[in-house]
Design a protein around this motif. Structure first.
Motif, short mmCIF file in Angstrom:
data_model
loop_
_atom_site.label_atom_id
_atom_site.label_comp_id
_atom_site.label_asym_id
_atom_site.label_seq_id
_atom_site.Cartn_x
_atom_site.Cartn_y
_atom_site.Cartn_z
N THR C 191 0.83 -1.21 0.00
CA THR C 191 0.00 0.00 0.00
C THR C 191 0.86 1.26 0.00
N ARG C 192 0.28 2.33 -0.52
CA ARG C 192 0.97 3.61 -0.59
C ARG C 192 1.32 4.13 0.79
N SER C 193 0.34 4.07 1.71
CA SER C 193 0.59 4.72 3.00
C SER C 193 1.64 3.94 3.79
N LYS C 196 5.04 4.69 2.45
CA LYS C 196 5.55 5.98 2.91
C LYS C 196 6.06 5.87 4.35
N ILE C 197 5.27 5.23 5.20
CA ILE C 197 5.63 5.15 6.62
C ILE C 197 6.93 4.37 6.81
N VAL C 198 7.05 3.22 6.11
CA VAL C 198 8.24 2.40 6.29
C VAL C 198 9.47 3.12 5.72
N GLU C 200 9.94 6.28 5.62
CA GLU C 200 10.33 7.30 6.61
C GLU C 200 11.29 6.72 7.63
N SER C 201 10.95 5.52 8.13
CA SER C 201 11.80 4.95 9.17
C SER C 201 13.15 4.52 8.58
N LEU C 203 14.70 6.05 6.25
CA LEU C 203 15.49 7.27 6.10
C LEU C 203 16.10 7.68 7.43
N ASP C 221 2.89 1.18 -6.01
CA ASP C 221 2.19 1.97 -5.00
C ASP C 221 3.09 2.27 -3.81
N GLN C 228 7.21 10.27 -1.71
CA GLN C 228 6.79 11.41 -0.87
C GLN C 228 7.63 11.49 0.40
N LYS C 231 10.99 12.97 -0.43
CA LYS C 231 10.90 14.42 -0.64
C LYS C 231 10.80 15.15 0.69
N GLU C 232 9.95 14.63 1.59
CA GLU C 232 9.77 15.31 2.88
C GLU C 232 11.05 15.28 3.71
#
Lengths: 503, 347, 318
Positions: C191-193, C196-198, C200-201, C203, C221, C228, C231-232
């Motif tokens: 999934t997209r969300s 993104k969450i994984v 982040e961690s 990074l 996805d 994102q 980028k953040e």
């Protein structure tokens, strides 16, 4: 029934203690073969405790039980059943999703080659039930038959399993008139077969119709055992309630009542209370007398909208009034202290403070909270005024004694400054000190001009504070007593209905 | 008053500190914060940010559970409201219209649940199961089964943007929690909700309008779910009807339970539930940072949560209490006072 | 009797085919529409059939095998010329496939295989999911060309066969490149969300992303969510961290066209094209295709015409 036959069951010296309470004190009960024996007494008299000691559901703290002259010591309901004592409770204790035959033979099904022999089971069940005057299909589900039939199946099962003593705990409570007669015919058949039947009920008419003897309990003691053909209904009621009839005159001089506050006409709720008329004035205490199940609580609940009336009209100070729910009643400054403090009164986990202000806050609305200072003032004030004993106001109310809980509930309602206060059994289960205080409080509130309706089974209490007393039996008003006519004797006479109400 | 609150949430604070400590032990840079393009950046911010959906849900869930109810539909409501918001902006609406439409959809869902529970008297677990199952289908109808993506900067900012360098979702859940907390505790609502949850019959007889109160509570839960739905939708710039909020109702219930609130209703603490949500997110963070093979994820999570719940079980709590009581005279006296003779029986 | 019947039948089948290769009727039993790719497969199949003048009878099974069996029996009863089956599960097909064989209706499996004797179907058109991982790995190997590179991997749903295959294919491809190392691997549940969450961690755990050279995601996805997150974190996806993923959904083509991602391996939704081609040959002169037709795992990079791919795919229902 010959007097010289030995009793089939003879219990002597039965005692049972709970922490702080003597539930049974040296109780004796003798049952003879072929008799129907009533066990009478108000709630808390010890009837069910006695039954539980006999069946082994409780272990007794003293006494012996002789069955056919031999001592038995039932440890649990199964062992007493095996010994010959069967019990049937008000709620049918069978499995509605099994067939009648399966219920009858559960745990002892006839077997053939190790398999359950269904055909024989159904055949046997039909024969057994025929002995009880029932002609029905045992292969059908138990739940497809009425409660009365289910009760009789339960009785048949208990008799087949035990066969000497049958204890029936309020078997007729949820039956209609015809079903009661059906039940009676079954019990008479069993009596003819020589069983000893113990019959527990609150309906005195049924006792007089069916039973041979009665043992009356009060406060855990046997008041007496009487042959029913030689005793009057008044005598039985007196024994149950245990009042010295000569005592208790009115303590106060009820002045003339004030203005008419509430007038009910043809008020009724199907299945709960027959139509009744009632006028209540300011500065007046109307007592509601009657045995358990006579419709006292139902009357209170209907007036307060807790179980709203479905017929009749109400007028408040001459203006028509609808009371569909408690909120409407509270809006018109009614208040009700219910009979069952635990499930209908207190909110156990909330503090005493919160319990006291709950109704006032509910009437104020969600978004107009009482200021903290005002809450403190109200709570402290009533704790002092009513002498509520507690460690501090944050104590959860469930930790308080019954008397203090009741006083806190009174405080909850007094805080709403009601015009009309309904009290249902305000002194049940509370200690003597609190008892006297509550009675004094009722008198004080009346003197201040409040209208009160008080339902109680305590005769002296009613006599002490009532301006007039409405007597109820079988869910209808049967009489009204006023002024000099009010005395425990006259109340009991009215309840027993030996003569028409003294007007 | 404040001391009582701190005493209430102390276990949750201790557990949160322990789990954060575990994160720190595995990854020493855990508490490090820095700025990237005007955005505060660090693991602890991630915990607060990623905890937002469950934190938002747990606010409403706490109230529902306080009334002795439960709401299984919040995950599905997230999917619905996310789909509604995305549909509005892809049809050319502004992000404010999207926000209002999503909140409206959440409110409708909440009223529906409340109607089933309060008016039709259906058991909450069954009543909300209806929307849990049907809701995702409704969301899929809205997105036609695909991920409905959008580029509206306003809606994206709600889920993935920052305000004063702090991610917007953190602002949203903190603000919601403060507002609901104040409304509940500064008005009579909290008291009336607790009374209804402890003994609905007594509450009704005391004059509380339990029916309307229940509907209102489910409505608030629907609004919380709507905000959570907007946050996850804005975060990935698309409404993923299949996955948005999937199983999140269970995390929300778990947050409430870790917060020490009884599933049997009554006394509640929103603060403790929020700490529960942060504890769950910290556990997730620990799993990601540990670098363990993925097959261990669920096992590790289960072990940590079982440990937390065991610590909170009344029996263990009581023995800890007695242990502490026996170590100091002052506490011992208090224990004896609170428990009667029990305290003396267990030296 | 039987011979006569089959003669008549094959004559009936062959006649129009040799004449114009038109007016054939094909039944298509689709699993459902659980994902964007599945919706795209359905629309591509319909478009393909239309282009080739084939009448397509479509049946959506809504994830239920009994619906698929019912649909196939319906197709047999209607006397279709061929059946396309995208099976929802692998087992339990022997009987109904036997019925189709008895009626001389060729069955082509699409996208997934079944556990049944292979004489019960004409051929299976599927992609090779291990190969997809290999294509992704080969691309990274070539792009890095011996430079040291730390890779983070976003896995699909734990335990899914696609996850296992795509992980294995990638690992196999980089096995002979000691410069490429997978340093973190976690599930993003496709999934997209979660992607993104994984990410982040990842990074945070890898020095703010500075220690990460590339991302391999088991589907687009998750990669889109990870973009994102990158980028953040103040990094440039596609440059600071190279990204390769599998599926080729329209949004990914857009991302590659904008330089935010590097490569995607196509899981083509066009399973029907090879299937129809094989069927047409079979109708024409009875040519038996191979038992497995592997679809191409096309690699799209920043050198491909991603905007064209996006335009082609954007309305397919992804």
């Amino acid at each position: 029934m010959a007097v010289d036959t030995p009793p089939v069951l003879h219990a002597t010296g039965i005692s049972k203690f709970f922490p702080g309470v003597i539930a049974l004190d040296d109780v004796e009960l003798a049952l003879y073969p072929g008799e129907v024996h009533a066990l009478l007494g108000e709630n808390g008299a010890g009837k069910s405790t006695l039954i539980k000691c006999l069946t082994g559901a409780y272990s007794r703290d003293g006494g012996t039980i002789l069955l056919d002259g031999k001592p038995i010591d039932p440890r649990d309901p199964l062992s007493s059943q095996a010994a010959g004592i069967g019990t049937v409770y008000q709620e049918v204790n069978l499995l509605p999703n099994l067939s009648v035959a399966e219920n009858l033979y559960l745990g002892r099904q006839p077997r053939r080659f190790g398999m359950i022999d269904h055909r024989r089971m159904v055949r046997d069940a039909r024969a057994v039930l025929a002995e009880y005057g029932l002609d029905l299909d045992p292969a059908r589900l138990l739940s497809s038959y009425s409660i009365a039939i289910q009760q009789i199946v339960a009785i048949a099962r208990a008799v087949e399993l035990s066969g000497k003593v049958l204890i029936l705990d309020e078997p007729t409570a949820s039956l209609d008139r015809d079903e009661v007669q059906l039940m009676f015919s079954v019990i008479r058949r069993l009596k003819a077969r020589g069983l000893a039947v113990v019959f527990i009920t609150h309906f005195l008419d049924q006792v007089l119709e069916l039973c041979d003897r009665a043992t009356i309990l009060r406060n855990g003691c046997v008041v007496g055992t009487r042959r029913l053909e030689s005793v009057s209904q008044t005598e039985i009621v007196t024994m149950m309630l245990g009042r010295q009839l000569e005592a208790a005159t009115k303590h106060h001089d009820a002045g003339p009542p004030g203005k008419l506050l509430l007038s009910l006409r043809g008020f009724a709720r199907r299945g709960a209370i027959e139509p009744f008329n009632l006028d209540i004035h300011e500065g007046e205490v109307v007592g509601l007398a009657g045995l358990l199940g006579s419709g006292r609580s139902e009357t209170c609940n209907a007036i307060f909208g807790a179980q709203a009336a479905d017929r009749g009209t109400a007028e408040l100070r001459g203006a028509p009034l609808q009371i569909p729910n408690p909120r409407a009643a509270i809006r018109h400054r009614f208040a009700l202290c219910p009979e069952d403090r635990k499930t209908e009164g207190i909110v156990g986990d909330l503090s005493v403070r919160e319990n006291i202000i709950l109704s006032l806050q509910a009437r104020q609305g969600w978004f107009r909270p009482l200021p903290r200072a005002r809450i403190e003032e109200i709570a402290q004030g009533y704790v002092k005024a009513l002498d509520i004993r507690l460690a501090n106001l944050d104590t959860p109310i469930r930790l308080l004694s019954g008397g203090n809980q009741q006083k806190a509930l009174l405080a909850r309602w007094l805080a709403t400054e009601p015009d009309f206060l309904i009290l249902d059994e305000p002194t049940r289960g509370i200690d003597v000190g609190a008892h006297a205080e509550i009675i004094a409080l009722i008198e004080r509130l009346r003197a201040q001009g409040m209208a009160l309706l008080v339902a109680s089974s305590e005769m002296e209490e009613l006599v002490a504070y009532s301006s007039r007393i409405v007597v109820m039996r079988d869910r209808r008003q049967v009489g009204e007593l006023r002024g000099e006519a009010i005395s425990p004797t006259s109340i009991i006479r009215a309840i027993a209905a030996e003569e028409e109400a003294v007007a | 008053m404040i001391r009582a609150t701190i005493r209430r949430i102390l276990p949750q604070l201790v557990i949160l500190a322990l789990v954060l400590g575990l994160n720190f032990a595995m990854f020493p840079g855990f508490f490090h914060l820095e700025m990237h393009n005007g955005r505060l950046f660090g693991n602890i911010i991630d915990v607060l940010n990623r905890g937002a959906p469950v934190a938002l849900l747990s606010v409403g869930m706490t109230l529902v559970i306080a009334t002795r109810g439960i709401d299984l539909s919040v995950g599905a409501v997230m999917a619905i409201t996310g789909a509604v918001a995305a549909s509005v902006v892809t049809e050319g609406g502004s992000w404010i219209m999207a926000l209002l439409a999503a909140l409206g959809a959440g409110a409708l869902c909440g009223i529906w649940n409340g109607f089933l529970v309060a008016v039709l008297r259906i058991q909450p677990i069954v009543a909300t199961l209806v929307l849990m199952v049907a809701g995702r289908g409704i969301a899929q109808l809205l997105t036609k089964g695909a991920i409905l993506t959008f580029n509206d900067p306003g809606l994206i900012r709600l889920g993935g943007g920052t305000i004063l360098s702090v991610p917007t979702p953190i602002w949203i859940w903190v603000t919601l929690a403060v507002v609901v907390g104040l409304v509940v505790r500064r008005t009579a609502l909290g008291l009336l909700i607790e009374a209804t949850g402890i003994n609905e019959r007594s509450a009704r007889l005391a004059g509380i309008n339990a029916k309307v109160l229940l509907i209102a509570v489910y409505l608030v839960t629907g609004l919380c779910a709507a905000l959570a739905g907007i946050v996850v939708t804005g975060d990935i710039r698309g409404a993923d009807a299949n996955n948005a909020g999937l199983w999140m109702e269970l995390d929300a219930i778990l947050a409430v339970v870790i917060g020490g609130n009884s599933l049997l209703g009554g006394r509640f603490s929103i603060t403790a539930s929020l700490l529960g949500a942060l504890i769950i997110q910290s556990v997730n963070s620990a799993i990601l940072l540990s670098g363990m093979p993925v097959e261990f994820n669920l096992v590790i999570k289960a072990i940590i949560i079982i440990a937390i719940l065991v610590i909170q079980s009344p029996r263990v709590k009581h023995s800890i209490y007695l242990l502490r009581a026996s170590s100091g005279p002052v506490l011992a006296r208090r224990a004896v006072a609170a428990k009667g003779a029990v305290g003396e029986d267990h030296p | 009797m039987n011979i006569l019947k089959s003669l008549l039948l094959s004559a009936a089948v062959l006649m129009p085919a040799s004449a114009f290769a038109a007016n054939e009727t094909v039944g298509f039993s689709q699993i459902g529409s659980e994902s964007g790719w599945r919706a795209a497969e359905t629309s591509v199949t319909k478009a393909d059939a239309k282009e080739r003048g084939i009448t397509l009878k479509f049946a959506d099974a809504q994830q239920k095998q009994e619906n698929q069996i019912k649909a196939i029996r319906g197709f047999i009863a209607q006397g279709v010329d061929a059946i396309l089956l995208a099976p929802v599960v692998a087992t339990g097909w022997d009987e109904v496939l036997g019925e189709a064989k008895d009626a001389d209706i060729p069955v082509v499996l699409m996208d997934r295989k079944v556990d049944a004797p292979d004489d019960l179907y004409l051929t299976a058109v599927t992609s090779d999911t291990v190969h997809e991982g290999e294509v992704a790995g080969d691309w990274l190997k070539k792009a890095e060309d011996g430079k040291p590179c730390n890779v983070v991997e976003l896995q699909g749903t734990t335990g899914a066969s696609v996850t296992i295959d795509r992980k294995k294919g990638f690992a196999d491809a980089i096995a002979d490149a000691p410069n490429i190392k997978i340093i973190r691997s976690q599930t993003g549940d496709f999934t997209r969300s979660q992607g993104k969450i994984v990410m982040e961690s990842f990074l945070k755990a890898e020095n703010g992303g500075k220690d990460i050279c590339a991302l391999y995601a088991h589907n687009d996805d998750m990669a889109l969510g990870a973009i994102q997150a990158i980028k953040e974190a103040g990094l440039k996806p596609g440059e600071d961290i190279k990204i390769v993923s599998v599926d080729s959904v329209p949004d990914m083509h857009l991302a590659i066209a904008h330089g935010q991602s590097n490569a995607t391996v196509e899981l083509t939704p066009d399973m029907a094209g090879p299937a129809f081609t094989a069927l047409e040959a079979y109708w024409k002169d009875g040519t038996m295709p191979p038992k497995w037709i592997q679809t191409k795992s096309t690699l799209y990079t920043q050198d491909s015409d991603n905007m064209a791919a996006y335009e082609r795919k954007k309305d397919l229902g992804y």
